[in-house]
Design an enzyme around this catalytic site. Structure first.
Site, PDB file in Angstrom:
ATOM      1  N   CYS A  17      41.684   2.381  24.113  1.00 37.34           N
ATOM      2  CA  CYS A  17      40.799   3.430  23.374  1.00 37.34           C
ATOM      3  C   CYS A  17      41.474   4.786  23.247  1.00 37.34           C
ATOM      4  O   CYS A  17      41.175   5.760  22.704  1.00 37.34           O
ATOM      5  CB  CYS A  17      39.547   3.720  24.124  1.00 37.34           C
ATOM      6  SG  CYS A  17      38.320   2.360  24.036  1.00 37.34           S
ATOM      7  N   SER A  27      30.725  -5.020  29.359  1.00 29.96           N
ATOM      8  CA  SER A  27      31.151  -5.335  28.151  1.00 29.96           C
ATOM      9  C   SER A  27      31.561  -6.992  27.940  1.00 29.96           C
ATOM     10  O   SER A  27      31.819  -7.348  28.956  1.00 29.96           O
ATOM     11  CB  SER A  27      32.414  -4.478  27.835  1.00 29.96           C
ATOM     12  OG  SER A  27      32.763  -4.890  26.338  1.00 29.96           O
ATOM     13  N   SER A  28      31.281  -7.404  26.743  1.00 31.01           N
ATOM     14  CA  SER A  28      31.465  -8.687  26.727  1.00 31.01           C
ATOM     15  C   SER A  28      33.043  -8.992  26.490  1.00 31.01           C
ATOM     16  O   SER A  28      33.420 -10.201  27.151  1.00 31.01           O
ATOM     17  CB  SER A  28      30.468  -9.345  25.503  1.00 31.01           C
ATOM     18  OG  SER A  28      30.915 -10.501  25.114  1.00 31.01           O
ATOM     19  N   GLN A  68      35.236  -2.868  33.653  1.00 27.33           N
ATOM     20  CA  GLN A  68      36.537  -3.606  34.168  1.00 27.33           C
ATOM     21  C   GLN A  68      36.206  -4.467  35.345  1.00 27.33           C
ATOM     22  O   GLN A  68      37.075  -5.280  36.094  1.00 27.33           O
ATOM     23  CB  GLN A  68      37.624  -2.634  34.573  1.00 27.33           C
ATOM     24  CG  GLN A  68      38.211  -1.919  33.267  1.00 27.33           C
ATOM     25  CD  GLN A  68      38.941  -2.877  32.603  1.00 27.33           C
ATOM     26  OE1 GLN A  68      39.205  -4.036  32.720  1.00 27.33           O
ATOM     27  NE2 GLN A  68      39.384  -2.062  31.267  1.00 27.33           N
TER      28      GLN A  68
END
Length: 379
Positions: free
Chosen positions: A321, A196-197, A176
């Site tokens: 998630c 993360s992309s 984040q």
């Protein structure tokens, strides 16, 4: 649809999409193949590795591409544990990403002891509690850089210094934070991190894990050849190309976007000042303003989220998630908030294209939901 769930995922940017498509059309070799097509793909991946490592302030040889933040978290922690043979204790916060919680439950069944620490009422972990929890057999401390539900920036530098003094490995989930605040300030103080992309307008299905090159690594998958044997499977070359472009864009516009989000957050607070809102946001110096946690008094967050969706506004009740779960927010419970109040939690997360008019539309939607529900209750 007004989309306010950028902490869950973001749309791919035009530049990242162009890079993805061009790489898919041009770099079609396997990076492990010895022919020119393979070498060409490998060179592109190494260029991307160099660029992303530079943006994060780390050595490129410690950066390994993965399928995303979840795999990066799980893989990094297990690799650190393998390097700490005989140490069976881990320390974490009660508000980590679900990938960490799932892994820790597995490790408990395998005989590991886990200490889960609460958060303060401002949503941050107390470094002093971390120090008190460290034992002779502590292997790894796991604390995220930015909380995914309320945007609290954790004292990663202080915890990192402490772990170095105690000879304990430190992993931080930076999914984040990367591309939103400067992770170069904290990367020297961690032994591993995950990014993360798709959180920064890159393709989905690609991320990266950093492990400090000085740490002795034992691959978890026998016979794997990709990424120095750390993970099996052909690399997602187009995804990596798009990731590198997205990361470059995010970091280059970081300061402007951060200032913009601070302004939008203050606008939202001003407009909702008399609407029976509980604000679960830390002080400005410890807050990533693109992630806003609130609760509408007396209204369950899941219900508010569904009603907002019916009105064309996308918000969430926490981490994607764990979507669909009715349990209260982990962060709220970790902060000591009672379960019934914790169930009112909703998360609003901003993107780089949001405007004051978008915030006004969001506030109008939430006000309408709150007013109608409370009026029905009075009748």
């Amino acid at each position: 649809m007004y989309y306010f769930d950028y902490a869950a995922t973001s749309p791919i940017s035009e530049a990242a999409l162009d890079a993805y498509v061009q790489a898919a059309r041009t770099y079609d070799g396997n990076t492990q193949s010895l022919h020119e097509a393979g070498s060409k793909a490998s060179r592109l991946v190494e260029e991307c590795r160099t660029r992303i490592a530079s943006l994060a302030g780390v050595e490129k040889r410690g950066l390994h591409f993965t399928s995303g933040g979840t795999e990066s978290n799980m893989l990094a922690v297990q690799l650190l544990l393998a390097a700490k043979q005989g140490c069976k204790h881990l320390i974490t916060s009660q508000a980590e990403h679900s990938s960490i919680h799932i892994l820790l439950e597995k490790l408990k069944r395998e005989g590991y002891d886990v200490t889960s620490l609460p958060l303060t009422n401002e949503g941050v972990i107390d470094a002093g509690q971390v120090e008190e929890a460290i034992r002779e057999d502590t292997a790894v401390v796991i604390v995220q850089h930015v909380n995914a539900e309320i945007g609290a920036i954790q004292p990663v530098e202080a915890i990192g210094r402490l772990c170095r003094e105690k000879g304990v490995y430190f992993h931080s989930d930076c999914v984040q934070s990367f591309g939103k605040i400067d992770v170069k300030k904290i990367s020297p103080f961690v032994d591993s991190f995950s990014i993360s992309s798709h959180k920064i307008y890159g393709p989905k299905g690609v991320g990266a894990m950093y492990i400090h090159p000085s740490i002795p690594i034992t691959p978890l998958y026998p016979g794997a050849i990709h990424e120095k044997g750390l993970r099996p499977g052909t690399l997602n070359v187009p995804g990596i190309a798009g990731f590198a472009v997205a990361a470059d864009q995010a970091v280059s516009s970081m300061e402007y976007t951060l200032e913009q989000h601070h302004e939008l957050f203050e606008t939202m607070k001003d407009l909702l000042v008399h609407q029976g809102i509980s604000w679960y946001t830390p002080p400005k110096q410890n807050h990533l303003p693109s992630i806003i946690g609130i609760g509408i008094d007396g209204l369950e967050g899941q219900w508010v989220m569904l009603e907002a969706n019916r009105k064309g506004v996308a918000i969430s009740t926490g981490s994607a998630c764990q979507a669909g779960m009715q349990s209260p927010s982990k962060t709220m419970l970790a902060m000591g908030i009672p379960e019934e109040e914790a169930k009112t939690f909703i998360r609003i997360s901003l993107g780089k294209t949001h405007t004051k008019e978008d915030i006004e539309a969001l506030v109008s939607c939430l006000t309408l939901i709150s007013t109608r529900r409370h009026n029905q209750t009075l009748v």
